[in-house]
Design an enzyme around this catalytic site. Structure first.
Site, PDB file in Angstrom:
ATOM      1  N   PRO A  28      -1.122  12.452 -18.767  1.00 17.60           N
ATOM      2  CA  PRO A  28      -0.979  11.509 -17.649  1.00 17.60           C
ATOM      3  C   PRO A  28      -1.743  10.219 -17.949  1.00 17.60           C
ATOM      4  O   PRO A  28      -2.785  10.250 -18.616  1.00 17.60           O
ATOM      5  CB  PRO A  28      -1.610  12.254 -16.467  1.00 17.60           C
ATOM      6  CG  PRO A  28      -1.681  13.678 -16.880  1.00 17.60           C
ATOM      7  CD  PRO A  28      -1.803  13.694 -18.366  1.00 17.60           C
ATOM      8  N   LYS A  29      -1.223   9.100 -17.477  1.00 18.74           N
ATOM      9  CA  LYS A  29      -1.921   7.823 -17.625  1.00 18.74           C
ATOM     10  C   LYS A  29      -2.772   7.606 -16.378  1.00 18.74           C
ATOM     11  O   LYS A  29      -2.256   7.322 -15.309  1.00 18.74           O
ATOM     12  CB  LYS A  29      -0.929   6.670 -17.808  1.00 18.74           C
ATOM     13  CG  LYS A  29      -1.610   5.336 -18.092  1.00 18.74           C
ATOM     14  CD  LYS A  29      -0.596   4.229 -18.295  1.00 18.74           C
ATOM     15  CE  LYS A  29      -1.311   2.922 -18.663  1.00 18.74           C
ATOM     16  NZ  LYS A  29      -2.263   2.485 -17.611  1.00 18.74           N
ATOM     17  N   TRP A  30      -4.071   7.739 -16.546  1.00 22.11           N
ATOM     18  CA  TRP A  30      -4.993   7.635 -15.417  1.00 22.11           C
ATOM     19  C   TRP A  30      -5.233   6.179 -15.048  1.00 22.11           C
ATOM     20  O   TRP A  30      -5.324   5.309 -15.920  1.00 22.11           O
ATOM     21  CB  TRP A  30      -6.311   8.322 -15.761  1.00 22.11           C
ATOM     22  CG  TRP A  30      -6.127   9.794 -15.939  1.00 22.11           C
ATOM     23  CD1 TRP A  30      -5.832  10.454 -17.092  1.00 22.11           C
ATOM     24  CD2 TRP A  30      -6.166  10.779 -14.919  1.00 22.11           C
ATOM     25  NE1 TRP A  30      -5.700  11.795 -16.862  1.00 22.11           N
ATOM     26  CE2 TRP A  30      -5.906  12.036 -15.529  1.00 22.11           C
ATOM     27  CE3 TRP A  30      -6.416  10.743 -13.544  1.00 22.11           C
ATOM     28  CZ2 TRP A  30      -5.872  13.224 -14.817  1.00 22.11           C
ATOM     29  CZ3 TRP A  30      -6.396  11.925 -12.823  1.00 22.11           C
ATOM     30  CH2 TRP A  30      -6.127  13.156 -13.456  1.00 22.11           C
TER      31      TRP A  30
END
Length: 345
Positions: A28-30
């Site tokens: 996931p791209k935080w």
């Protein structure tokens, strides 16, 4: 501090691609502050993407690093603030405050978490030359017992699962997927990772402009608005990436629409104190009658506004400005952060 990898280190970067590539590790791209954490015994330092120390702004994470990380390590990750409604980037920005007393208060009221996603060093070993697959395995092993403030990001090599994450996790405030080559070393300041972000369009009302810093006859940015459920025009963001010739042309074209704040829906032309993030920044703007419509590209919303600066797509002379409402925007499915990382949020 004596570590095999010493601060400052410029983090490895990513470049945008339209689709999830095959044959990689996916995460996931935080949406937070990119940070590299250095711990050597009782010494802890957090360095930002611009290699500036972030340590003083997050005292609770210094304590967490001492309690949860290996005694000597360098870990790449993201500082986030998690709530029941997802990630809160606005609360995160408030933490960058010069007053130590306010930093301490906010650390208690809105404690941050650290999401770890790469290992640069452990003990006396420099892990940066090693392939990512080895770094990831070592990270998971080294941080097995971390928590409640430090977490390892989930990762997969299954593109189908990554695609599902891309669709679902946005509802928790995450803004896409990062793909990392499994055999790649850690390369500071190099765009060798890939990011896949949501791409959407919206028709917005142009409600004002700010002048370009170099000219009083050129547009710096256009202020965008959308009508809410009660018919009020809300400020949602700006666009500003235009060639200088276009900036001058727009200035001339928009002059017939210039109005006064007495007849404009926004009366914050010269807000007291300037920008919340930059006290010296002038936020005044020239109000326009809300008659012109522009289609813009955006990735996702943060509350009622575009999370990032929108991009110009095309003019929409065929659209009625009153039809530019929030109803046209996609609504991500609600997703809980604790279902992505147990114990977060």
């Amino acid at each position: 501090m004596r570590l095999p990898v010493m601060p400052p280190v410029a983090p490895m970067l990513s470049k945008s691609v339209p689709e999830i590539p095959p044959g990689a590790s996916y995460e996931p791209k935080w949406d937070g502050f990119r940070t590299i954490c250095f711990r050597d015994g009782d010494e802890v330092e957090f360095g930002s993407r611009k290699e500036r120390p972030m340590t003083r702004y997050f005292p609770e994470l210094v304590a967490a690093a001492l309690a949860e990380l290996p005694s000597r390590c360098v870990v790449d990750g993201e500082i986030v603030i998690a709530t029941d409604d997802g990630l809160d980037f606005e609360a995160l920005q408030l933490r960058l405050h010069p007053a130590a007393s306010r930093v301490r208060m906010l650390a208690e009221q809105t404690p941050a978490a650290f999401i770890a996603f790469d290992l640069l060093a452990l003990g006396d070993d420099d892990y940066m030359p090693r392939p990512f697959a080895q770094r990831r395995a070592a990270l998971v092993d080294a941080l097995t017992h971390c928590g409640p403030s430090i977490h390892v990001t989930p990762a997969t090599t299954d593109p189908a699962l990554a695609q599902r994450w891309f669709s679902e996790f946005e509802g928790a405030g995450l803004d896409g997927i990062i793909a990392k080559p499994l055999d790649g070393p850690y390369l500071p300041d190099k765009r060798v990772m890939f990011k896949i972000k949501h791409a959407r369009t919206a028709d917005c009302v142009v409600a004002g402009y700010r002048l370009h810093k170099s000219s009083d006859e050129a547009i710096g940015s256009l202020l965008l608005g959308l009508y809410d459920d009660v018919g009020a025009l809300a400020s949602v963001g700006v666009i500003g990436a235009f060639p200088m010739a276009t900036r001058r042309q727009l200035f001339a074209e928009l002059q017939p629409l210039v109005t006064t704040f007495d007849t404009h829906p926004w009366n914050w032309g010269v807000p007291a104190g300037g920008s919340r993030w930059n006290a010296g920044k002038d936020l005044s703007f020239v109000p326009l009658r809300p008659e012109r419509v522009v289609e813009v590209r955006y990735d996702h919303m943060e509350g009622a506004r575009f999370r990032h600066t929108a991009q110009f797509n095309r003019w929409r002379p065929d659209r009625d400005p009153r039809s530019c409402t929030y109803a046209q925007l996609d609504q991500p499915v609600t997703f809980r952060l604790r279902d992505i990382v147990p114990g977060l949020g």
